[in-house]
Design a protein around this motif. Structure first.
Motif, PDB file in Angstrom:
ATOM      1  N   ASN A   1      -5.929   4.095 -12.162  1.00  0.00           N
ATOM      2  CA  ASN A   1      -7.162   3.327 -12.311  1.00  0.00           C
ATOM      3  C   ASN A   1      -7.628   3.439 -13.749  1.00  0.00           C
ATOM      4  N   ASP A   2      -8.670   2.743 -14.085  1.00  0.00           N
ATOM      5  CA  ASP A   2      -9.149   2.698 -15.472  1.00  0.00           C
ATOM      6  C   ASP A   2     -10.289   3.670 -15.745  1.00  0.00           C
ATOM      7  N   THR A   3     -10.585   4.564 -14.796  1.00  0.00           N
ATOM      8  CA  THR A   3     -11.665   5.516 -15.012  1.00  0.00           C
ATOM      9  C   THR A   3     -11.128   6.764 -15.701  1.00  0.00           C
ATOM     10  N   GLU A   4     -12.024   7.684 -16.029  1.00  0.00           N
ATOM     11  CA  GLU A   4     -11.611   8.908 -16.718  1.00  0.00           C
ATOM     12  C   GLU A   4     -10.979   9.916 -15.761  1.00  0.00           C
ATOM     13  N   TRP A   5     -11.118   9.706 -14.455  1.00  0.00           N
ATOM     14  CA  TRP A   5     -10.569  10.632 -13.477  1.00  0.00           C
ATOM     15  C   TRP A   5      -9.349  10.021 -12.798  1.00  0.00           C
ATOM     16  N   ALA A   6      -8.416  10.872 -12.438  1.00  0.00           N
ATOM     17  CA  ALA A   6      -7.237  10.418 -11.716  1.00  0.00           C
ATOM     18  C   ALA A   6      -7.621  10.028 -10.288  1.00  0.00           C
ATOM     19  N   THR A   7      -6.827   9.138  -9.704  1.00  0.00           N
ATOM     20  CA  THR A   7      -7.064   8.736  -8.325  1.00  0.00           C
ATOM     21  C   THR A   7      -6.870   9.942  -7.405  1.00  0.00           C
ATOM     22  N   ILE A   8      -7.841  10.175  -6.535  1.00  0.00           N
ATOM     23  CA  ILE A   8      -7.770  11.304  -5.611  1.00  0.00           C
ATOM     24  C   ILE A   8      -6.792  10.986  -4.489  1.00  0.00           C
ATOM     25  N   TYR A   9      -5.874  11.930  -4.235  1.00  0.00           N
ATOM     26  CA  TYR A   9      -4.808  11.773  -3.243  1.00  0.00           C
ATOM     27  C   TYR A   9      -3.958  10.540  -3.534  1.00  0.00           C
ATOM     28  N   ALA A  10      -3.672  10.360  -4.809  1.00  0.00           N
ATOM     29  CA  ALA A  10      -2.885   9.196  -5.231  1.00  0.00           C
ATOM     30  C   ALA A  10      -1.486   9.235  -4.627  1.00  0.00           C
ATOM     31  N   ARG A  11      -0.990   8.072  -4.293  1.00  0.00           N
ATOM     32  CA  ARG A  11       0.393   7.918  -3.841  1.00  0.00           C
ATOM     33  C   ARG A  11       1.240   7.515  -5.039  1.00  0.00           C
ATOM     34  N   GLY A  12       2.532   7.771  -4.942  1.00  0.00           N
ATOM     35  CA  GLY A  12       3.361   7.508  -6.115  1.00  0.00           C
ATOM     36  C   GLY A  12       4.813   7.262  -5.776  1.00  0.00           C
ATOM     37  N   SER A  13       5.650   7.367  -6.800  1.00  0.00           N
ATOM     38  CA  SER A  13       7.065   7.056  -6.666  1.00  0.00           C
ATOM     39  C   SER A  13       7.848   8.281  -6.208  1.00  0.00           C
ATOM     40  N   VAL A  14       8.975   8.017  -5.581  1.00  0.00           N
ATOM     41  CA  VAL A  14       9.903   9.060  -5.126  1.00  0.00           C
ATOM     42  C   VAL A  14      11.294   8.674  -5.612  1.00  0.00           C
ATOM     43  N   VAL A  15      11.943   9.569  -6.350  1.00  0.00           N
ATOM     44  CA  VAL A  15      13.286   9.319  -6.879  1.00  0.00           C
ATOM     45  C   VAL A  15      14.177  10.486  -6.472  1.00  0.00           C
TER      46      VAL A  15
END
Length: 392
Positions: free
Chosen positions: A224-238
């Motif tokens: 997101n564009d805020t100063e804090w990271a997304t809480i419980y963010a989902r992401g990539s798996v390699v």
């Protein structure tokens, strides 16, 4: 290992049958779609467990609270079992490769901190390389050092610059069976400016760091564009799964497997119930990532500014074992006390076999045909490399 033969025969028999649903497995459906095999697995009962057994205690433990230096471990990210049974421990605290015999006795130490041949700048982890070689990263200038199975240094190489992303911004993920490696980057340069991308670029590089295959651009971490990271963010798996490369996201319980040419070959899915974070779980995350004693006003500001993932990740990550099975680590929900890490195990063909727990506190490094090797830390913070027996 005696109990493994009937299972392998069953899998081989099923693999030869037509692409009809179930094929004797309740709830499992397999179909082909434009050359892509799709395996749909049901949600397993929460209290069910795969009938494999992990021993009640490790058969080998390396690491002590005090004593001779080789047994005092610091910042060990992973470990590796060599073909002759020796255990290789990358001690990040001293940037050394420490070799132990099958009984846990120290044999030799190589490497060390520095920028010279065979020295390491910041030892993060080790990986097996074809021909009984060992990859150690990071060597000087974000390089990768190649050692033989006795710890003798062969050479050091770095990722080549592909024109838009400098070599040091490519992260080596996994070696491949044929002497390549999967590398990932979420950086890009526009002129003199660098920027972090929402997507990831995935490539296969050769043993000189040159591009062998480009596996394309794929979704990355929620941002997101805020100063804090997304809480419980989902992401990539390699991950590497046999001759396939898993490049997927944990937005849903789905794993996409590609050929080395970048063609989507297989999709493995498992039933999963989406769950949204509660307010209590959001505040627990904020408190865990905020220094103790932070004023309540700052805590409220963080909560008001927080961007929260719509749902928790469907799973944590995936890895394959020496027999070609895929182990998917289940997500640990906050405020829930799961006694041990829980995995869903899939057969080499993508059919779900069941749920299995690994030892409490063990960070798994390697899963062999009859063992699990990992790193643990006791209540005093003492690090140990442990080998646990596995009976399939």
């Amino acid at each position: 290992m005696k109990s493994l033969r009937p299972l392998l025969l069953t899998l081989a028999t099923l693999a030869c049958q037509p692409d009809d649903p179930a094929l004797g497995d309740p709830g499992i459906a397999i179909r082909d779609s434009v050359g892509i095999r799709i395996i749909e697995n049901p949600l397993p009962p929460e209290d069910s467990r795969l009938d494999w057994k992990i021993g009640p205690e490790p058969t080998l433990s390396i690491g002590r609270a005090e004593g001779e230096e080789p047994y005092l471990l610091h910042f060990v990210r992973n470990a590796m079992r060599l073909g002759d049974g020796r255990i290789l421990v990358p001690n990040g605290g001293s940037n050394e490769l420490r070799f132990f015999d099958a009984m846990g006795n120290h044999l030799a130490t190589t490497g060390g901190r520095g920028e010279g041949p065979g020295e390491l700048e910041r030892l993060l982890r080790i990986d097996p390389w074809p021909g009984d070689s060992i990859l150690a990263r990071n060597a000087p200038n974000m390089g990768i050092a190649v050692f033989d199975s006795d710890g003798n240094h062969g050479r050091t190489f770095t990722m080549a610059d592909d024109g838009r992303v400098p070599g040091f911004l490519w992260n080596p993920f996994h070696p491949t069976r044929d002497g390549g490696m999967i590398v990932v980057s979420n950086w890009e340069y526009e002129g003199d400016e660098e920027r972090i991308l929402d997507d990831i670029k995935v490539q296969i590089r050769d043993g000189e760091g040159e591009v062998r295959n480009d596996l394309g651009i794929h979704p990355g971490m929620e941002s997101n564009d805020t100063e804090w990271a997304t809480i419980y963010a989902r992401g990539s798996v390699v991950a590497v799964w046999g001759d396939l490369v898993i490049i997927s996201t944990n937005y849903r319980y789905e794993l996409k497997a590609f050929t080395s040419d970048g063609e989507l070959a297989r999709i493995v899915r498992r039933g999963h119930e989406l769950r949204a974070p509660t307010e209590e779980e959001v505040m627990a995350n904020i408190e865990r990532n905020t220094r103790p004693g932070t004023p309540p006003a700052e805590m409220r500001r963080r909560r008001q500014s927080a961007v929260i993932a719509e749902y928790f990740p469907a799973y944590r990550g995936a890895r394959s074992d020496a027999a070609g099975y895929l182990w998917v680590r289940e997500y640990d929900f906050p405020l829930e006390d799961r006694p041990a890490p829980l995995w869903t195990v899939f057969g080499p063909d993508g059919r779900m076999l069941g749920l299995l727990e690994t030892p409490v506190g063990l960070r798994v490094s390697e899963i062999g045909e009859d063992y699990i090797l990992g790193v643990a830390r006791d209540e005093l913070g003492v690090e140990r490399v442990e080998l646990w027996p596995l009976e399939r």
